[in-house]
Design a protein around this motif. Structure first.
Motif, mmCIF file in Angstrom:
data_model
loop_
_atom_site.group_PDB
_atom_site.id
_atom_site.type_symbol
_atom_site.label_atom_id
_atom_site.label_comp_id
_atom_site.label_asym_id
_atom_site.label_seq_id
_atom_site.Cartn_x
_atom_site.Cartn_y
_atom_site.Cartn_z
ATOM 1 N N GLN A 79 49.448 24.737 32.296
ATOM 2 C CA GLN A 79 50.688 25.207 32.897
ATOM 3 C C GLN A 79 50.471 26.324 33.926
ATOM 4 O OE1 GLN A 79 53.587 26.242 29.871
ATOM 5 N NE2 GLN A 79 52.974 24.531 28.563
ATOM 6 N N GLN A 80 49.247 26.726 34.133
ATOM 7 C CA GLN A 80 48.968 27.852 35.030
ATOM 8 C C GLN A 80 49.255 27.485 36.485
ATOM 9 O OE1 GLN A 80 44.907 28.743 33.977
ATOM 10 N NE2 GLN A 80 45.500 30.236 32.421
ATOM 11 N N ASP A 81 49.970 28.375 37.151
ATOM 12 C CA ASP A 81 50.340 28.194 38.551
ATOM 13 C C ASP A 81 49.358 28.980 39.408
ATOM 14 O OD1 ASP A 81 51.460 28.113 41.059
ATOM 15 O OD2 ASP A 81 53.479 28.697 40.441
ATOM 16 N N TYR A 141 42.076 48.264 32.797
ATOM 17 C CA TYR A 141 41.234 47.644 31.770
ATOM 18 C C TYR A 141 41.364 46.129 31.827
ATOM 19 C CZ TYR A 141 40.361 45.807 27.051
ATOM 20 O OH TYR A 141 39.955 45.039 25.990
ATOM 21 N N ALA A 142 42.585 45.640 31.819
ATOM 22 C CA ALA A 142 42.799 44.193 31.873
ATOM 23 C C ALA A 142 42.354 43.627 33.217
ATOM 24 C CB ALA A 142 44.266 43.865 31.621
ATOM 25 N N TRP A 143 42.580 44.372 34.294
ATOM 26 C CA TRP A 143 42.178 43.905 35.620
ATOM 27 C C TRP A 143 40.681 43.592 35.664
ATOM 28 C CZ3 TRP A 143 43.979 41.925 39.921
ATOM 29 C CH2 TRP A 143 43.196 41.974 41.092
ATOM 30 N N PHE A 144 39.883 44.481 35.100
ATOM 31 C CA PHE A 144 38.439 44.279 35.132
ATOM 32 C C PHE A 144 37.947 43.293 34.073
ATOM 33 C CE2 PHE A 144 38.092 48.258 37.669
ATOM 34 C CZ PHE A 144 37.299 47.741 38.687
ATOM 35 N N GLU A 145 38.716 43.093 33.023
ATOM 36 C CA GLU A 145 38.251 42.225 31.944
ATOM 37 C C GLU A 145 38.787 40.798 32.049
ATOM 38 O OE1 GLU A 145 35.907 43.343 29.991
ATOM 39 O OE2 GLU A 145 36.048 45.302 30.985
ATOM 40 N N PHE A 171 48.377 38.733 34.993
ATOM 41 C CA PHE A 171 48.079 38.850 33.561
ATOM 42 C C PHE A 171 48.726 37.713 32.770
ATOM 43 C CE2 PHE A 171 48.829 40.421 29.278
ATOM 44 C CZ PHE A 171 47.593 40.932 28.935
ATOM 45 N N TRP A 172 50.008 37.512 32.997
ATOM 46 C CA TRP A 172 50.705 36.449 32.278
ATOM 47 C C TRP A 172 50.182 35.077 32.690
ATOM 48 C CZ3 TRP A 172 54.444 36.221 28.442
ATOM 49 C CH2 TRP A 172 54.886 37.465 27.959
ATOM 50 N N GLY A 173 49.916 34.924 33.972
ATOM 51 C CA GLY A 173 49.454 33.629 34.445
ATOM 52 C C GLY A 173 48.090 33.254 33.910
ATOM 53 N N VAL A 174 47.194 34.233 33.797
ATOM 54 C CA VAL A 174 45.812 33.957 33.379
ATOM 55 C C VAL A 174 45.656 33.974 31.861
ATOM 56 C CG1 VAL A 174 43.433 34.825 33.460
ATOM 57 C CG2 VAL A 174 44.835 34.796 35.537
ATOM 58 N N LEU A 175 46.254 34.982 31.201
ATOM 59 C CA LEU A 175 45.989 35.185 29.779
ATOM 60 C C LEU A 175 47.073 34.663 28.847
ATOM 61 C CD1 LEU A 175 44.381 38.744 29.686
ATOM 62 C CD2 LEU A 175 43.253 36.530 29.648
ATOM 63 N N ARG A 176 48.284 34.542 29.316
ATOM 64 C CA ARG A 176 49.369 34.180 28.400
ATOM 65 C C ARG A 176 50.030 32.846 28.731
ATOM 66 N NH1 ARG A 176 52.240 40.102 27.249
ATOM 67 N NH2 ARG A 176 50.471 40.980 26.094
#
Length: 207
Positions: free
Chosen positions: A123-125, A170-174, A113-118
């Motif tokens: 900077q994404q690993d 919810y976040a997993w699917f979205e 979640f943090w890596g993809v959305l925040r």
């Protein structure tokens, strides 16, 4: 009136809000945490020394830790129902999924979640994100198996055992990620989406 402190984009806060909506409780939602601050004030820390959300206050009774809040609200307002069964084994069956979500799924999910959305794109690993997705997928295979045998994690009816993972799924699917096809998990998610309380409390902006 019940007070619920937290930010609505927190999966853990969504648990408390979803409970309150399902139970038809009157409550005051107080923005706290993240950009809202509040959690580091002396007043908040006096009630919740962890400085985290959610926290509730119910007729002067203060409680923190999201799964404990779920158990408390269900025990107080829905004891003897499918939400909080009287039968000890039925209740324990639901509770194991609550604790499993926190102890097993929440960690790798948070990395995704943090890596993809925040995290800014530059900077994404992605090696770390993909490893965490793989870990989540391995764990969700267990959920898929359970849901192939019953419609809800709690059993034949929705119960408190569905709330923690339901608040994360919810976040997993979205999220814009590739996911394995899991028909039973997807059908369970569709059943949750059909609930007005879920749509109001959980399906808020992913930020």
């Amino acid at each position: 009136m019940l007070k619920i402190w937290g930010r609505k984009n927190s999966s853990n806060v969504r648990k408390a809000l979803w409970c309150a909506e399902e139970l038809g409780l009157a409550y005051e939602a107080i923005d706290a945490g993240g950009a809202f601050g509040v959690v580091d004030t002396p007043e908040y820390r006096a009630k919740n020394p962890n400085g985290r959300v959610p926290m509730i206050e119910d007729d002067g009774f203060v409680l923190w830790e999201s799964n404990t809040i779920v158990r408390y609200l269900m025990a107080r307002h829905a004891a003897g129902s499918a939400w909080y069964p009287t039968d000890l084994q039925a209740r324990a069956t639901a509770e194991k999924w609550m604790d499993w979500t926190t102890s097993s799924f929440a960690g790798p999910f948070r990395t995704v979640f943090w890596g993809v959305l925040r995290t800014p794109a530059e900077q994404q690993d992605w090696p770390a994100i993909k490893a965490a997705i793989k870990e989540c997928e391995d764990l969700l295979a267990m959920v898929e198996q359970a849901l192939s045998e019953q419609p809800y994690l709690s059993g034949d009816e929705i119960g408190m055992g569905d709330i923690p993972l339901g608040s994360f799924i919810y976040a997993w699917f979205e999220m814009p990620i590739e996911r394995a096809a899991r028909p039973h998990l997807q059908a369970w998610y569709a059943r949750l989406q059909a609930r007005a309380a879920y749509r109001k409390a959980v399906m808020t902006a992913l930020t």
